[in-house]
Scaffold this active site. Structure first.
Site, PDB file in Angstrom:
ATOM      1  N   GLY A 107       0.732  -1.121   0.108  1.00 54.14           N
ATOM      2  CA  GLY A 107      -0.095   0.002  -0.096  1.00 54.14           C
ATOM      3  C   GLY A 107       0.751   1.173   0.024  1.00 54.14           C
ATOM      4  O   GLY A 107       1.894   1.004   0.338  1.00 54.14           O
ATOM      5  N   TYR A 108       0.235   2.445  -0.362  1.00 55.44           N
ATOM      6  CA  TYR A 108       0.880   3.718  -0.373  1.00 55.44           C
ATOM      7  C   TYR A 108       0.191   4.544   0.512  1.00 55.44           C
ATOM      8  O   TYR A 108      -0.979   4.767   0.731  1.00 55.44           O
ATOM      9  CB  TYR A 108       1.006   4.009  -1.847  1.00 55.44           C
ATOM     10  CG  TYR A 108       1.721   3.252  -2.655  1.00 55.44           C
ATOM     11  CD1 TYR A 108       3.069   3.453  -2.851  1.00 55.44           C
ATOM     12  CD2 TYR A 108       1.324   2.063  -3.389  1.00 55.44           C
ATOM     13  CE1 TYR A 108       4.023   2.629  -3.534  1.00 55.44           C
ATOM     14  CE2 TYR A 108       2.170   1.371  -4.068  1.00 55.44           C
ATOM     15  CZ  TYR A 108       3.355   1.606  -4.392  1.00 55.44           C
ATOM     16  OH  TYR A 108       4.256   0.652  -4.776  1.00 55.44           O
ATOM     17  N   ILE A 109       1.222   5.343   1.227  1.00 58.43           N
ATOM     18  CA  ILE A 109       0.585   6.486   2.147  1.00 58.43           C
ATOM     19  C   ILE A 109       0.832   7.863   1.454  1.00 58.43           C
ATOM     20  O   ILE A 109       2.053   8.116   0.724  1.00 58.43           O
ATOM     21  CB  ILE A 109       1.496   6.607   3.285  1.00 58.43           C
ATOM     22  CG1 ILE A 109       1.529   5.148   4.294  1.00 58.43           C
ATOM     23  CG2 ILE A 109       1.164   7.990   4.351  1.00 58.43           C
ATOM     24  CD1 ILE A 109       2.573   5.130   5.307  1.00 58.43           C
TER      25      ILE A 109
END
Length: 153
Positions: free
Chosen positions: A28-30
């Site tokens: 996932g990406y923040i």
């Protein structure tokens, strides 16, 4: 400073499949400005990666092992949806390691190959199962695929 130099390509056919077994990746990406912050789980290991902007084939990259429970909690609570789900295959070819990513979920149908280099001018022998180069096309960045899934193109 750590530096990532890589080229990215689409993949042709299935002949590459007999050359390696894959590992499941979930990442996932923040959201951030100016950098890419990725949380990744491979098997039973968590990773935190921070990447700077891409210039030509290169960008700064810092990757750290983190506890699996921390990686899972960050994926569950901090990361944008949908996650990137893929199986990665590693294939040794003329002294380099090619990484083939076969995407699942909302990016099903996309298969990309990457090769990391030591220098932007490094010559690369392209395997027969490699297709069009997409190194400079931001649509093929994993961080882009989170917001613009391949199945919606």
């Amino acid at each position: 400073m750590a530096k990532e130099i890589e080229r990215k390509f689409l993949v042709n056919g299935d002949s590459w499949r007999q050359l390696a077994e894959g590992s499941l990746y979930r990442q996932g990406y923040i959201s951030s400005e100016g950098a890419t912050v990725r949380i990744r789980i491979i098997g039973n290991q968590g990773y935190l990666t921070i990447k700077g902007p891409t210039v030509n084939f290169s960008r700064s990259e810092f990757e750290y092992l983190i506890p699996l429970a921390d990686a899972q909690e960050m994926l569950d609570t901090l990361c944008d949806r949908p996650f990137i789900e893929k199986t990665r295959y590693k294939i040794a070819w003329t002294g380099l390691t090619w990484e083939i990513d076969e995407f699942a979920g909302v990016n099903q149908g996309l298969i990309l190959a990457e090769v990391e280099l030591t220098d932007e001018a490094q010559q690369v022998e392209i395997p027969h199962w490699i297709g069009t180069e997409v190194t400079g096309d931001p649509r093929y960045f994993n961080s882009y695929l989170v917001k613009h899934p391949f199945t919606q193109w």
